[in-house]
Design an enzyme around this catalytic site. Structure first.
Site, PDB file in Angstrom:
ATOM      1  N   SER A  44      -9.664   1.727   2.816  1.00  0.00           N
ATOM      2  CA  SER A  44      -8.788   2.515   1.976  1.00  0.00           C
ATOM      3  C   SER A  44      -7.727   1.696   1.232  1.00  0.00           C
ATOM      4  CB  SER A  44      -8.080   3.567   2.827  1.00  0.00           C
ATOM      5  OG  SER A  44      -7.251   2.934   3.797  1.00  0.00           O
TER       6      SER A  44
ATOM      7  N   LYS B 262       0.868  -1.181   0.000  1.00  0.00           N
ATOM      8  CA  LYS B 262       0.000   0.000   0.000  1.00  0.00           C
ATOM      9  C   LYS B 262       0.903   1.229   0.000  1.00  0.00           C
ATOM     10  CE  LYS B 262      -3.886   1.901   2.706  1.00  0.00           C
ATOM     11  NZ  LYS B 262      -4.765   1.670   3.874  1.00  0.00           N
TER      12      LYS B 262
ATOM     13  N   SER C  55      -9.909  -0.706   7.010  1.00  0.00           N
ATOM     14  CA  SER C  55      -9.359  -0.586   5.653  1.00  0.00           C
ATOM     15  C   SER C  55      -8.653  -1.802   5.075  1.00  0.00           C
ATOM     16  CB  SER C  55      -8.404   0.597   5.579  1.00  0.00           C
ATOM     17  OG  SER C  55      -9.146   1.767   5.450  1.00  0.00           O
TER      18      SER C  55
END
Ligand code: GLN
Length: 491
Positions: free
Chosen positions: A158, A83, A182
């Site tokens: 997210s 990420k 997330s």
């Protein structure tokens, strides 16, 4: 039999590890196959912010050399993506924001460092909601990520880029972070496995901070087995993060064989209220029955304060974010406004230009709840309620070993469907947020379909019970095949 590089993307991390060990293919071949897959399938999902092609090939060659020399780390030659909020030395680390659009990190986060020292090959950095604030990946400065099950839909957020790329078989595994859901929510919405460990289990050093008392790194994979493999490498004390805990890291892979027989599974009354989509609820109930069929005991529990999780989170998280994001001032790193008139103008225009709407909303909310006149009414109150929620869990864990229920109230929703109404968006995390408030480990695994789309089953356990929830997830994946389903266009 010679390995066809056209099918390497279909394999899990554990299968790839076996193939590398047996010499069926090299890390170079695997890396080339997956880079080709990123090229052919990645852009339709907008899952990547950076692809580190050259470095990946060099790392793959190193891994192959190490293997030939008999120095094999636990992830030798295996592909991974991070990420884009894990600082990665010499690589763009944007956090999905214009503020860090050109930020090349001078150092590695602990997660990146540990995974790379274990021999993994980094293929790139994944798209995400700006500063990890969002549940749909639509707040990213780099545009929304699309759900491989239907590209009109959001993959959740997210960690949406990480989830979409694993679900679409572009990469076998990705890191993510989970402040309020997330990892688990996008895992549920894309039909994959995602684990958020206990707060303090994995170092936060080098993770761009959102809400420091809630943020925790974890992984998104296709199976609990793969999650166990990666978590074992990431977890453990790090002197550079004072909140990381000095607790021995168990052999998560070795622990997977533990049967669910006798496991006491708590089913929370409040999880099956009117907010839960009926088909999602049915899929979750079927999964609970399947676990019962394996010898687990289902025990009804009541968590009277659990419904206060979302409002509590939306005081605590913005408060911490308003403090953490004050470092982005145009002076030290990141975006800087052109030709400022004075210091105040530099601050104001830099932040005005660099941050998106949702981030500004959080900073303003956070500043407000921390202000002298409202601190007691909001921030202090929220901290007290946070304690009550933790206590609900502690009471529950006196009677049960794990809590199981839905991960998200609905399946994946359309891109654009919730962007005008932040509160509706916030409610998508209604079942995940409480684990962050209490610092507990949680994971999501696919457990069925509603409207043809994946549904997630969430398992939450006491602090440092990753072994238990991973084993339970693994056992479930031995008797079901939801985790093996692949969206049609990505087979
Ligand atoms: N969706 C939640 C939020 O917007 C949680 C985000 C996260 O876990 N990073 O804050």
């Amino acid at each position: 039999m010679a390995t066809n590089s056209n099918e390497l993307h279909t394999r899990t991390l554990a299968e790839l590890a076996g193939g590398l060990a047996a010499g069926d293919f090299s890390s170079r071949e695997l890396t080339e196959a997956l880079l080709a897959r990123i090229e052919s399938h990645g852009s339709s999902l907008n899952a990547f912010i950076t692809v580190t092609e050259e470095a990946a090939l060099a790392q793959a060659d190193d891994a192959d050399k190490q293997r030939a020399a008999g120095e094999v780390g636990p992830l030798n030659g295996l592909p991974i993506v991070h990420k884009d909020l894990f600082c990665t030395k010499g690589v763009l680390t944007t956090c999905g924001s214009r503020m860090l659009e050109n930020f090349v990190s001078p150092y590695d986060s602990t997660v990146v460092e540990r995974i790379s020292s274990a021999g993994a090959v980094l293929l790139g950095k994944t798209n995400m909601d700006e500063f990890a604030m969002g549940s749909s990946n639509e707040t990213s400065y780099f545009g929304p990520v699309k759900n491989p099950w239907d590209t009109k839909l959001s993959p959740g957020g997210s960690s949406g880029g990480s989830a979409a790329s694993v679900a679409a078989r572009i990469v076998p595994a990705a890191t993510g972070t989970d402040t309020g859901g997330s990892i688990r929510q996008p895992a549920a919405l894309t039909g994959i496995t995602g684990i958020k460990p206990t707060y303090g289990r994995v170092s936060r050093y080098g993770m761009v901070a959102f809400a420091s008392s809630l943020d925790q790194a974890g992984v998104l994979t296709r199976s609990a087995e793969d999650a166990a493999l990666l978590l074992g490498v990431m977890a453990g004390l790090d002197p550079r993060d004072s909140t990381s805990v000095d607790e021995p890291v168990p052999d998560y892979v070795g622990g997977l064989s533990k049967p669910v027989k006798g496991l006491k599974i708590g089913v929370v009354k409040q999880h099956f209220n009117e907010g839960l989509d009926e088909q999602c609820g049915n899929a979750v109930k079927d999964a609970l029955k399947a676990l019962e069929g394996e010898g687990a005991r289902l025990i009804k529990i009541d968590m009277p304060n659990i419904d206060l999780s979302v409002p509590t989170y939306y005081v605590v998280a913005p408060a911490e974010c308003s403090s953490n994001l004050s470092r982005f001032d145009g002076v030290r790193f990141g975006h800087r406004a052109d030709e400022p008139e004075d210091l105040l103008d530099l601050y104001c225009r830099t932040r005005g230009e660099g941050f998106g709407e949702e981030v500004k909303r959080r900073i303003m909310t956070g500043t407000y709840v921390l202000s002298a006149g409202y601190y007691d009414a909001y921030y202090l109150k929220a901290q007290k309620v946070r304690q009550l929620i933790s206590r609900d869990f502690m009471n529950a864990f006196e009677a049960v070993d794990v809590i199981a229920g839905p991960t998200a109230p609905t399946v994946a929703f359309a891109i654009g469907a919730k962007t005008d109404d932040p509160v509706t968006m916030y409610l998508n995390d209604i079942y995940t947020i409480s684990a962050n408030l209490a610092g507990l480990p949680g994971l999501s695994i696919p457990c069925g379909r509603a409207d043809g789309l994946p549904v997630g089953l969430q398992l939450v356990g006491p602090h440092f019970s990753e072994e238990t929830i991973l084993a339970c997830a693994h056992q479930y994946q031995q008797i079901t095949d939801w985790h093996q389903a692949c969206p049609e266009d990505f087979r």
